[in-house]
Design a protein around this motif. Structure first.
Motif, PDB file in Angstrom:
ATOM      1  N   VAL A 105      -8.194  -1.608 -25.022  1.00 43.72           N
ATOM      2  CA  VAL A 105      -7.288  -1.995 -26.181  1.00 43.72           C
ATOM      3  C   VAL A 105      -7.662  -2.875 -27.378  1.00 43.72           C
ATOM      4  O   VAL A 105      -7.839  -4.255 -26.295  1.00 43.72           O
ATOM      5  CB  VAL A 105      -5.746  -2.388 -25.094  1.00 43.72           C
ATOM      6  CG1 VAL A 105      -4.601  -2.376 -25.949  1.00 43.72           C
ATOM      7  CG2 VAL A 105      -6.119  -1.353 -24.116  1.00 43.72           C
ATOM      8  N   ALA A 106      -7.266  -2.160 -28.373  1.00 47.00           N
ATOM      9  CA  ALA A 106      -7.839  -3.122 -29.436  1.00 47.00           C
ATOM     10  C   ALA A 106      -7.049  -4.835 -29.382  1.00 47.00           C
ATOM     11  O   ALA A 106      -5.937  -4.162 -28.997  1.00 47.00           O
ATOM     12  CB  ALA A 106      -6.797  -2.506 -30.748  1.00 47.00           C
ATOM     13  N   LYS A 107      -7.388  -5.380 -29.190  1.00 46.74           N
ATOM     14  CA  LYS A 107      -7.416  -6.917 -29.519  1.00 46.74           C
ATOM     15  C   LYS A 107      -7.493  -7.467 -31.363  1.00 46.74           C
ATOM     16  O   LYS A 107      -8.643  -7.297 -32.006  1.00 46.74           O
ATOM     17  CB  LYS A 107      -7.965  -7.925 -28.527  1.00 46.74           C
ATOM     18  CG  LYS A 107      -8.419  -7.494 -26.947  1.00 46.74           C
ATOM     19  CD  LYS A 107      -8.703  -7.602 -25.915  1.00 46.74           C
ATOM     20  CE  LYS A 107      -8.493  -6.735 -25.539  1.00 46.74           C
ATOM     21  NZ  LYS A 107      -9.310  -5.495 -25.005  1.00 46.74           N
ATOM     22  N   GLY A 108      -6.515  -8.715 -31.381  1.00 51.87           N
ATOM     23  CA  GLY A 108      -7.065  -9.342 -32.557  1.00 51.87           C
ATOM     24  C   GLY A 108      -6.884  -8.495 -33.861  1.00 51.87           C
ATOM     25  O   GLY A 108      -6.474  -7.980 -33.987  1.00 51.87           O
ATOM     26  N   LYS A 109      -8.093  -8.829 -34.640  1.00 52.04           N
ATOM     27  CA  LYS A 109      -8.133  -8.180 -35.884  1.00 52.04           C
ATOM     28  C   LYS A 109      -8.261  -6.223 -35.257  1.00 52.04           C
ATOM     29  O   LYS A 109      -7.810  -5.774 -36.729  1.00 52.04           O
ATOM     30  CB  LYS A 109      -9.132  -8.227 -36.837  1.00 52.04           C
ATOM     31  CG  LYS A 109      -9.418  -9.715 -37.469  1.00 52.04           C
ATOM     32  CD  LYS A 109     -10.835 -10.171 -37.594  1.00 52.04           C
ATOM     33  CE  LYS A 109     -10.142 -12.015 -38.521  1.00 52.04           C
ATOM     34  NZ  LYS A 109     -11.605 -12.400 -39.020  1.00 52.04           N
ATOM     35  N   ALA A 110      -8.505  -6.053 -34.339  1.00 53.75           N
ATOM     36  CA  ALA A 110      -8.672  -4.615 -34.187  1.00 53.75           C
ATOM     37  C   ALA A 110      -7.588  -4.085 -34.113  1.00 53.75           C
ATOM     38  O   ALA A 110      -7.937  -2.242 -34.966  1.00 53.75           O
ATOM     39  CB  ALA A 110      -9.594  -4.388 -33.072  1.00 53.75           C
ATOM     40  N   LYS A 111      -6.860  -4.199 -33.807  1.00 50.59           N
ATOM     41  CA  LYS A 111      -4.999  -3.969 -33.763  1.00 50.59           C
ATOM     42  C   LYS A 111      -4.458  -3.160 -35.238  1.00 50.59           C
ATOM     43  O   LYS A 111      -4.112  -2.629 -35.228  1.00 50.59           O
ATOM     44  CB  LYS A 111      -4.031  -4.897 -33.200  1.00 50.59           C
ATOM     45  CG  LYS A 111      -3.990  -5.393 -31.802  1.00 50.59           C
ATOM     46  CD  LYS A 111      -2.681  -6.612 -31.743  1.00 50.59           C
ATOM     47  CE  LYS A 111      -2.460  -6.834 -30.353  1.00 50.59           C
ATOM     48  NZ  LYS A 111      -1.531  -7.901 -30.223  1.00 50.59           N
ATOM     49  N   LYS A 112      -5.330  -4.095 -36.544  1.00 48.72           N
ATOM     50  CA  LYS A 112      -4.680  -4.054 -37.439  1.00 48.72           C
ATOM     51  C   LYS A 112      -5.898  -2.937 -38.602  1.00 48.72           C
ATOM     52  O   LYS A 112      -6.240  -2.706 -40.079  1.00 48.72           O
ATOM     53  CB  LYS A 112      -4.883  -4.362 -38.559  1.00 48.72           C
ATOM     54  CG  LYS A 112      -3.085  -5.129 -38.089  1.00 48.72           C
ATOM     55  CD  LYS A 112      -3.124  -6.383 -38.888  1.00 48.72           C
ATOM     56  CE  LYS A 112      -1.362  -7.110 -38.711  1.00 48.72           C
ATOM     57  NZ  LYS A 112      -1.243  -8.740 -38.181  1.00 48.72           N
ATOM     58  N   ASP A 113      -6.960  -2.172 -37.465  1.00 45.91           N
ATOM     59  CA  ASP A 113      -8.607  -1.966 -38.137  1.00 45.91           C
ATOM     60  C   ASP A 113      -7.923  -0.299 -37.924  1.00 45.91           C
ATOM     61  O   ASP A 113      -8.242   0.886 -37.355  1.00 45.91           O
ATOM     62  CB  ASP A 113      -9.748  -1.415 -37.134  1.00 45.91           C
ATOM     63  CG  ASP A 113     -10.473  -1.433 -37.729  1.00 45.91           C
ATOM     64  OD1 ASP A 113     -10.312  -0.135 -38.803  1.00 45.91           O
ATOM     65  OD2 ASP A 113     -11.634  -2.021 -37.374  1.00 45.91           O
ATOM     66  N   TYR A 114      -7.794   0.321 -39.245  1.00 49.61           N
ATOM     67  CA  TYR A 114      -8.112   1.561 -39.360  1.00 49.61           C
ATOM     68  C   TYR A 114      -8.587   2.744 -40.210  1.00 49.61           C
ATOM     69  O   TYR A 114      -8.411   3.447 -41.232  1.00 49.61           O
ATOM     70  CB  TYR A 114      -6.330   2.082 -40.833  1.00 49.61           C
ATOM     71  CG  TYR A 114      -4.940   1.386 -39.847  1.00 49.61           C
ATOM     72  CD1 TYR A 114      -4.496   2.133 -38.517  1.00 49.61           C
ATOM     73  CD2 TYR A 114      -5.111  -0.020 -39.857  1.00 49.61           C
ATOM     74  CE1 TYR A 114      -3.567   2.273 -37.712  1.00 49.61           C
ATOM     75  CE2 TYR A 114      -3.446  -0.425 -39.246  1.00 49.61           C
ATOM     76  CZ  TYR A 114      -3.330   0.733 -37.911  1.00 49.61           C
ATOM     77  OH  TYR A 114      -1.708   0.396 -37.783  1.00 49.61           O
ATOM     78  N   SER A 115      -9.917   1.826 -39.889  1.00 54.19           N
ATOM     79  CA  SER A 115     -10.826   2.154 -40.691  1.00 54.19           C
ATOM     80  C   SER A 115     -11.650   3.964 -39.822  1.00 54.19           C
ATOM     81  O   SER A 115     -12.461   4.551 -40.159  1.00 54.19           O
ATOM     82  CB  SER A 115     -12.095   1.726 -40.640  1.00 54.19           C
ATOM     83  OG  SER A 115     -12.290   1.268 -38.834  1.00 54.19           O
ATOM     84  N   GLY A 116     -11.178   3.887 -38.408  1.00 60.04           N
ATOM     85  CA  GLY A 116     -11.426   5.250 -37.580  1.00 60.04           C
ATOM     86  C   GLY A 116     -12.148   4.281 -36.523  1.00 60.04           C
ATOM     87  O   GLY A 116     -12.304   5.168 -35.720  1.00 60.04           O
ATOM     88  N   PHE A 117     -12.585   3.588 -36.142  1.00 60.07           N
ATOM     89  CA  PHE A 117     -12.794   2.530 -35.068  1.00 60.07           C
ATOM     90  C   PHE A 117     -12.120   2.661 -33.429  1.00 60.07           C
ATOM     91  O   PHE A 117     -12.306   2.985 -33.068  1.00 60.07           O
ATOM     92  CB  PHE A 117     -13.096   1.382 -35.484  1.00 60.07           C
ATOM     93  CG  PHE A 117     -14.098   0.378 -34.783  1.00 60.07           C
ATOM     94  CD1 PHE A 117     -14.979   0.893 -33.735  1.00 60.07           C
ATOM     95  CD2 PHE A 117     -13.460  -0.169 -33.988  1.00 60.07           C
ATOM     96  CE1 PHE A 117     -15.462   0.221 -32.609  1.00 60.07           C
ATOM     97  CE2 PHE A 117     -13.255  -1.205 -32.720  1.00 60.07           C
ATOM     98  CZ  PHE A 117     -14.806  -0.910 -32.225  1.00 60.07           C
ATOM     99  N   VAL A 118     -10.704   2.066 -34.552  1.00 61.80           N
ATOM    100  CA  VAL A 118     -10.152   2.207 -33.620  1.00 61.80           C
ATOM    101  C   VAL A 118      -9.068   3.351 -33.494  1.00 61.80           C
ATOM    102  O   VAL A 118      -8.727   4.029 -34.490  1.00 61.80           O
ATOM    103  CB  VAL A 118      -8.567   1.228 -33.958  1.00 61.80           C
ATOM    104  CG1 VAL A 118      -7.093   1.456 -32.595  1.00 61.80           C
ATOM    105  CG2 VAL A 118      -9.247  -0.610 -33.450  1.00 61.80           C
TER     106      VAL A 118
END
Length: 122
Positions: A105-118
């Motif tokens: 589950v996305a944590k920290g900055k990954a929660k707002k990552d919309y590059s396609g990684f998440v």
């Protein structure tokens, strides 16, 4: 620090046959070698899905390997027809069922990552 000299050049893994080694890797070539049984039996690879390798990652799944993937809000039980395991519970990827997505589950900055990684589950 990290080294850019591959472990294969040193027979490190082969020198310790009773030790289980495991990696997350973005190397498609190395993941294919693992699936094809071309790497030492005590070395396990989980292919890491990122924003630019989705086609390769799902090919790894189709061929019998596992991938790791980050999901935005929650882990679905299945994603695109593949079983999703909770990879936040343990890091022992070599115990995972084959053909599975090791979900985080996305944590920290990954929660707002919309590059396609998440991955979004809706």
């Amino acid at each position: 620090g990290t080294s850019d000299i591959p472990w294969e050049n040193h027979d490190i893994i082969q020198s310790f046959p009773d030790v289980q080694f495991y990696d997350y890797s973005k190397s498609y070539k190395r993941a294919l070698k693992f699936i094809n049984g071309e790497l030492p039996k005590n070395y396990h690879i989980t292919y890491s899905l990122c924003e630019d390798n989705k086609e390769k990652a799902f090919n790894i799944l189709k061929l019998g390997g596992n991938i790791s993937a980050v999901f935005r809000k929650y882990l679905p039980k299945n994603f695109k027809g593949f079983n999703v395991l909770n990879a936040d519970e343990t890091d022992l990827r070599f115990l995972d069922i084959k053909n599975s997505i090791c979900g985080l589950v996305a944590k920290g900055k990954a929660k707002k990552d919309y590059s396609g990684f998440v991955l979004d589950t809706q």
